[in-house]
Write a protein that holds these residues in place. Sequence first.
Motif, PDB file in Angstrom:
ATOM      1  N   MET A   1      50.756  43.606  32.720  1.00  0.00           N
ATOM      2  CA  MET A   1      49.397  43.256  32.371  1.00  0.00           C
ATOM      3  C   MET A   1      49.151  41.770  32.637  1.00  0.00           C
ATOM      4  SD  MET A   1      47.319  43.977  28.854  1.00  0.00           S
ATOM      5  CE  MET A   1      47.579  45.711  28.939  1.00  0.00           C
ATOM      6  N   ILE A   2      50.161  40.975  32.398  1.00  0.00           N
ATOM      7  CA  ILE A   2      50.022  39.540  32.651  1.00  0.00           C
ATOM      8  C   ILE A   2      49.868  39.292  34.144  1.00  0.00           C
ATOM      9  CG2 ILE A   2      51.200  37.320  32.507  1.00  0.00           C
ATOM     10  CD1 ILE A   2      52.460  38.298  29.903  1.00  0.00           C
ATOM     11  N   LEU A   3      50.661  39.991  34.944  1.00  0.00           N
ATOM     12  CA  LEU A   3      50.589  39.820  36.397  1.00  0.00           C
ATOM     13  C   LEU A   3      49.231  40.246  36.946  1.00  0.00           C
ATOM     14  CD1 LEU A   3      52.140  39.026  38.932  1.00  0.00           C
ATOM     15  CD2 LEU A   3      52.904  41.374  39.095  1.00  0.00           C
ATOM     16  N   ILE A   7      46.499  37.857  38.919  1.00  0.00           N
ATOM     17  CA  ILE A   7      45.958  38.236  40.230  1.00  0.00           C
ATOM     18  C   ILE A   7      44.434  38.261  40.198  1.00  0.00           C
ATOM     19  CG2 ILE A   7      45.781  40.149  41.881  1.00  0.00           C
ATOM     20  CD1 ILE A   7      48.733  40.759  41.231  1.00  0.00           C
ATOM     21  N   LEU A   8      43.863  38.847  39.155  1.00  0.00           N
ATOM     22  CA  LEU A   8      42.406  38.897  39.046  1.00  0.00           C
ATOM     23  C   LEU A   8      41.807  37.510  38.858  1.00  0.00           C
ATOM     24  CD1 LEU A   8      41.753  42.085  36.902  1.00  0.00           C
ATOM     25  CD2 LEU A   8      41.297  41.745  39.328  1.00  0.00           C
ATOM     26  N   SER A  18      32.558  35.960  39.081  1.00  0.00           N
ATOM     27  CA  SER A  18      32.882  35.560  37.713  1.00  0.00           C
ATOM     28  C   SER A  18      33.392  36.714  36.857  1.00  0.00           C
ATOM     29  CB  SER A  18      31.668  34.925  37.048  1.00  0.00           C
ATOM     30  OG  SER A  18      30.621  35.857  36.953  1.00  0.00           O
ATOM     31  N   ILE A  19      32.972  37.946  37.126  1.00  0.00           N
ATOM     32  CA  ILE A  19      33.430  39.072  36.305  1.00  0.00           C
ATOM     33  C   ILE A  19      34.926  39.309  36.497  1.00  0.00           C
ATOM     34  CG2 ILE A  19      32.831  40.866  37.979  1.00  0.00           C
ATOM     35  CD1 ILE A  19      32.383  41.152  34.187  1.00  0.00           C
ATOM     36  N   LEU A  20      35.438  39.114  37.722  1.00  0.00           N
ATOM     37  CA  LEU A  20      36.875  39.255  37.954  1.00  0.00           C
ATOM     38  C   LEU A  20      37.641  38.162  37.216  1.00  0.00           C
ATOM     39  CD1 LEU A  20      37.207  40.180  41.723  1.00  0.00           C
ATOM     40  CD2 LEU A  20      37.472  41.657  39.746  1.00  0.00           C
ATOM     41  N   TRP A  21      37.084  36.970  37.203  1.00  0.00           N
ATOM     42  CA  TRP A  21      37.725  35.858  36.510  1.00  0.00           C
ATOM     43  C   TRP A  21      37.783  36.140  35.010  1.00  0.00           C
ATOM     44  CZ3 TRP A  21      37.046  31.950  32.975  1.00  0.00           C
ATOM     45  CH2 TRP A  21      37.915  30.875  33.078  1.00  0.00           C
ATOM     46  N   THR A  22      36.699  36.680  34.472  1.00  0.00           N
ATOM     47  CA  THR A  22      36.638  36.986  33.043  1.00  0.00           C
ATOM     48  C   THR A  22      37.603  38.107  32.670  1.00  0.00           C
ATOM     49  OG1 THR A  22      34.315  36.335  33.038  1.00  0.00           O
ATOM     50  CG2 THR A  22      35.093  37.636  31.165  1.00  0.00           C
ATOM     51  N   ILE A  23      37.620  39.169  33.456  1.00  0.00           N
ATOM     52  CA  ILE A  23      38.533  40.287  33.187  1.00  0.00           C
ATOM     53  C   ILE A  23      39.979  39.822  33.308  1.00  0.00           C
ATOM     54  CG2 ILE A  23      39.321  42.525  34.049  1.00  0.00           C
ATOM     55  CD1 ILE A  23      36.399  43.092  34.817  1.00  0.00           C
ATOM     56  N   GLY A  24      40.269  38.995  34.300  1.00  0.00           N
ATOM     57  CA  GLY A  24      41.616  38.470  34.465  1.00  0.00           C
ATOM     58  C   GLY A  24      42.052  37.645  33.276  1.00  0.00           C
ATOM     59  N   VAL A  26      40.934  37.899  30.163  1.00  0.00           N
ATOM     60  CA  VAL A  26      41.117  38.794  29.021  1.00  0.00           C
ATOM     61  C   VAL A  26      42.450  39.538  29.134  1.00  0.00           C
ATOM     62  CG1 VAL A  26      40.230  40.890  27.923  1.00  0.00           C
ATOM     63  CG2 VAL A  26      38.665  39.046  28.531  1.00  0.00           C
ATOM     64  N   LEU A  27      42.766  40.056  30.318  1.00  0.00           N
ATOM     65  CA  LEU A  27      44.026  40.768  30.505  1.00  0.00           C
ATOM     66  C   LEU A  27      45.218  39.839  30.307  1.00  0.00           C
ATOM     67  CD1 LEU A  27      43.344  43.131  33.533  1.00  0.00           C
ATOM     68  CD2 LEU A  27      43.607  43.735  31.135  1.00  0.00           C
ATOM     69  N   LEU A  28      45.098  38.621  30.774  1.00  0.00           N
ATOM     70  CA  LEU A  28      46.169  37.649  30.605  1.00  0.00           C
ATOM     71  C   LEU A  28      46.412  37.358  29.124  1.00  0.00           C
ATOM     72  CD1 LEU A  28      48.053  35.719  32.212  1.00  0.00           C
ATOM     73  CD2 LEU A  28      46.281  34.009  31.940  1.00  0.00           C
TER      74      LEU A  28
END
Length: 51
Positions: A1-3, A7-8, A18-24, A26-28
């Motif tokens: 999940m961190i990886l 990547i995102l 920006s949505i990919l940055w935000t999701i990335g 949150v997942l991190l």
Amino acid sequence: MILVGVILLVIGFVTGISILWTIGLVLLLIGAVLWVLGAAGHAVGGRRHYW
């Protein structure tokens, strides 16, 4: 999940989406919390260790 989060984050930063940055991000954060809980010996999701 961190990886996947990292990547995102990179893809979102490079492409400017920006949505990919935000999701990335949150997942991190979720991955880091689960990793710390697993390393502390707490059962996470029914598992004794979380990798």
